[in-house]
Design a protein around this motif. Structure first.
Motif, mmCIF file in Angstrom:
data_model
loop_
_atom_site.group_PDB
_atom_site.id
_atom_site.type_symbol
_atom_site.label_atom_id
_atom_site.label_comp_id
_atom_site.label_asym_id
_atom_site.label_seq_id
_atom_site.Cartn_x
_atom_site.Cartn_y
_atom_site.Cartn_z
ATOM 1 N N LEU A 21 0.821 -1.213 0.000
ATOM 2 C CA LEU A 21 0.000 0.000 0.000
ATOM 3 C C LEU A 21 0.852 1.258 0.000
ATOM 4 O O LEU A 21 0.572 2.206 -0.743
ATOM 5 N N PHE A 22 1.890 1.294 0.815
ATOM 6 C CA PHE A 22 2.757 2.475 0.860
ATOM 7 C C PHE A 22 3.413 2.704 -0.497
ATOM 8 O O PHE A 22 3.436 3.825 -1.009
ATOM 9 N N PHE A 23 3.933 1.628 -1.091
ATOM 10 C CA PHE A 23 4.585 1.777 -2.387
ATOM 11 C C PHE A 23 3.575 2.185 -3.460
ATOM 12 O O PHE A 23 3.833 3.104 -4.240
ATOM 13 N N GLY A 24 2.417 1.511 -3.484
ATOM 14 C CA GLY A 24 1.432 1.764 -4.544
ATOM 15 C C GLY A 24 0.680 3.070 -4.412
ATOM 16 O O GLY A 24 0.346 3.698 -5.418
ATOM 17 N N LEU A 25 0.395 3.483 -3.188
ATOM 18 C CA LEU A 25 -0.419 4.681 -2.996
ATOM 19 C C LEU A 25 0.395 5.941 -2.715
ATOM 20 O O LEU A 25 -0.112 7.046 -2.890
ATOM 21 N N LEU A 27 4.540 6.037 -2.814
ATOM 22 C CA LEU A 27 5.838 6.168 -3.494
ATOM 23 C C LEU A 27 5.733 6.192 -5.014
ATOM 24 O O LEU A 27 6.359 7.041 -5.652
ATOM 25 N N MET A 28 4.981 5.260 -5.597
ATOM 26 C CA MET A 28 4.898 5.266 -7.067
ATOM 27 C C MET A 28 4.316 6.567 -7.607
ATOM 28 O O MET A 28 4.870 7.137 -8.555
ATOM 29 N N PRO A 29 3.212 7.081 -7.050
ATOM 30 C CA PRO A 29 2.720 8.377 -7.543
ATOM 31 C C PRO A 29 3.732 9.506 -7.345
ATOM 32 O O PRO A 29 3.869 10.372 -8.216
ATOM 33 N N ALA A 30 4.460 9.491 -6.216
ATOM 34 C CA ALA A 30 5.476 10.531 -5.987
ATOM 35 C C ALA A 30 6.604 10.412 -7.010
ATOM 36 O O ALA A 30 7.086 11.422 -7.528
ATOM 37 N N MET A 31 7.024 9.188 -7.312
ATOM 38 C CA MET A 31 8.089 8.997 -8.307
ATOM 39 C C MET A 31 7.616 9.404 -9.700
ATOM 40 O O MET A 31 8.398 9.935 -10.491
ATOM 41 N N ALA A 32 6.341 9.177 -9.998
ATOM 42 C CA ALA A 32 5.816 9.526 -11.319
ATOM 43 C C ALA A 32 5.823 11.037 -11.540
ATOM 44 O O ALA A 32 5.845 11.494 -12.690
ATOM 45 N N ARG A 33 5.808 11.810 -10.468
ATOM 46 C CA ARG A 33 5.831 13.276 -10.581
ATOM 47 C C ARG A 33 7.247 13.846 -10.599
ATOM 48 O O ARG A 33 7.425 15.053 -10.740
ATOM 49 N N ARG A 34 8.248 13.021 -10.420
ATOM 50 C CA ARG A 34 9.641 13.457 -10.409
ATOM 51 C C ARG A 34 10.268 13.234 -11.780
ATOM 52 O O ARG A 34 9.805 12.404 -12.550
ATOM 53 N N PRO A 35 11.373 13.920 -12.067
ATOM 54 C CA PRO A 35 12.109 13.617 -13.295
ATOM 55 C C PRO A 35 12.615 12.170 -13.259
ATOM 56 O O PRO A 35 12.852 11.608 -12.186
ATOM 57 N N ALA A 36 12.776 11.590 -14.425
ATOM 58 C CA ALA A 36 13.133 10.172 -14.532
ATOM 59 C C ALA A 36 14.389 9.813 -13.730
ATOM 60 O O ALA A 36 14.399 8.815 -13.010
ATOM 61 N N ALA A 37 15.441 10.610 -13.837
ATOM 62 C CA ALA A 37 16.696 10.282 -13.140
ATOM 63 C C ALA A 37 16.520 10.322 -11.627
ATOM 64 O O ALA A 37 17.027 9.457 -10.902
ATOM 65 N N GLU A 38 15.782 11.298 -11.146
ATOM 66 C CA GLU A 38 15.536 11.411 -9.706
ATOM 67 C C GLU A 38 14.666 10.240 -9.222
ATOM 68 O O GLU A 38 14.925 9.653 -8.174
ATOM 69 N N ALA A 39 13.643 9.911 -9.994
ATOM 70 C CA ALA A 39 12.765 8.784 -9.640
ATOM 71 C C ALA A 39 13.547 7.469 -9.651
ATOM 72 O O ALA A 39 13.349 6.617 -8.780
#
Length: 154
Positions: A21-25, A27-39
């Motif tokens: 749940l933490f990863f899916g709800l 972390l993944m959305p937060a990474m999707a909003r970051r630049p690719a290299a940072e994510a």
């Protein structure tokens, strides 16, 4: 023996469900909003610190759930699989298995998206949304099934 299976199942389920749940709800959305290299750097750092724990807990959930059903007396013969209790156990197993597969596919899609920063935001966004819906829905379904089993509603 039953107490051991029960303890392992609960411990691994809480770890697996919470991490999923933490990863899916979150972390993944937060990474999707970051630049690719940072994510990618964030993803790799999280993978190093949590990958083994999440893998082991997911396998333990899938193994100890059916063992609890058998050693707890709910499934004593093959025909018990078609009772309401057996169908709930089967449903929980299938939901957990499918949720793990979708989660793995979504993480794979995101990893591949890191390679193309131009299309990353769109691909990562779709993967994150799909994973959030599947992970969230699967965990709600599993909690409802486990609650019903725990309350004897079968």
């Amino acid at each position: 023996m039953m107490n051991l299976f029960h303890f392992l199942h609960l411990l691994s389920a809480v770890t697996w469900a919470g991490g999923t749940l933490f990863f899916g709800l979150v972390l993944m959305p937060a990474m999707a909003r970051r630049p690719a290299a940072e994510a990618q750097a964030l993803y790799e750092g999280i993978g190093r610190s949590s990958g083994l724990l999440m893998g082991i807990s997911g396998v333990l959930v899938l193994v100890t759930g059916p063992l609890r059903a058998v050693f707890g007396g709910g499934l004593t013969q093959w025909s018990d699989l078609w009772t309401p209790y057996g169908l709930m156990v089967i449903s929980a197993f299938v939901i957990a298995f499918v949720a793990s597969g979708v989660d793995g596919a979504s993480r794979g899609r995101m990893r591949r998206a890191f390679e193309d920063p131009a299309t990353y935001p769109e691909v990562a966004g779709v993967a994150a949304r799909r994973n959030a819906w599947v992970s969230g829905g699967a965990m709600v379904a599993l909690i409802l099934i486990m609650g019903a089993l725990g309350l004897g509603m079968y």
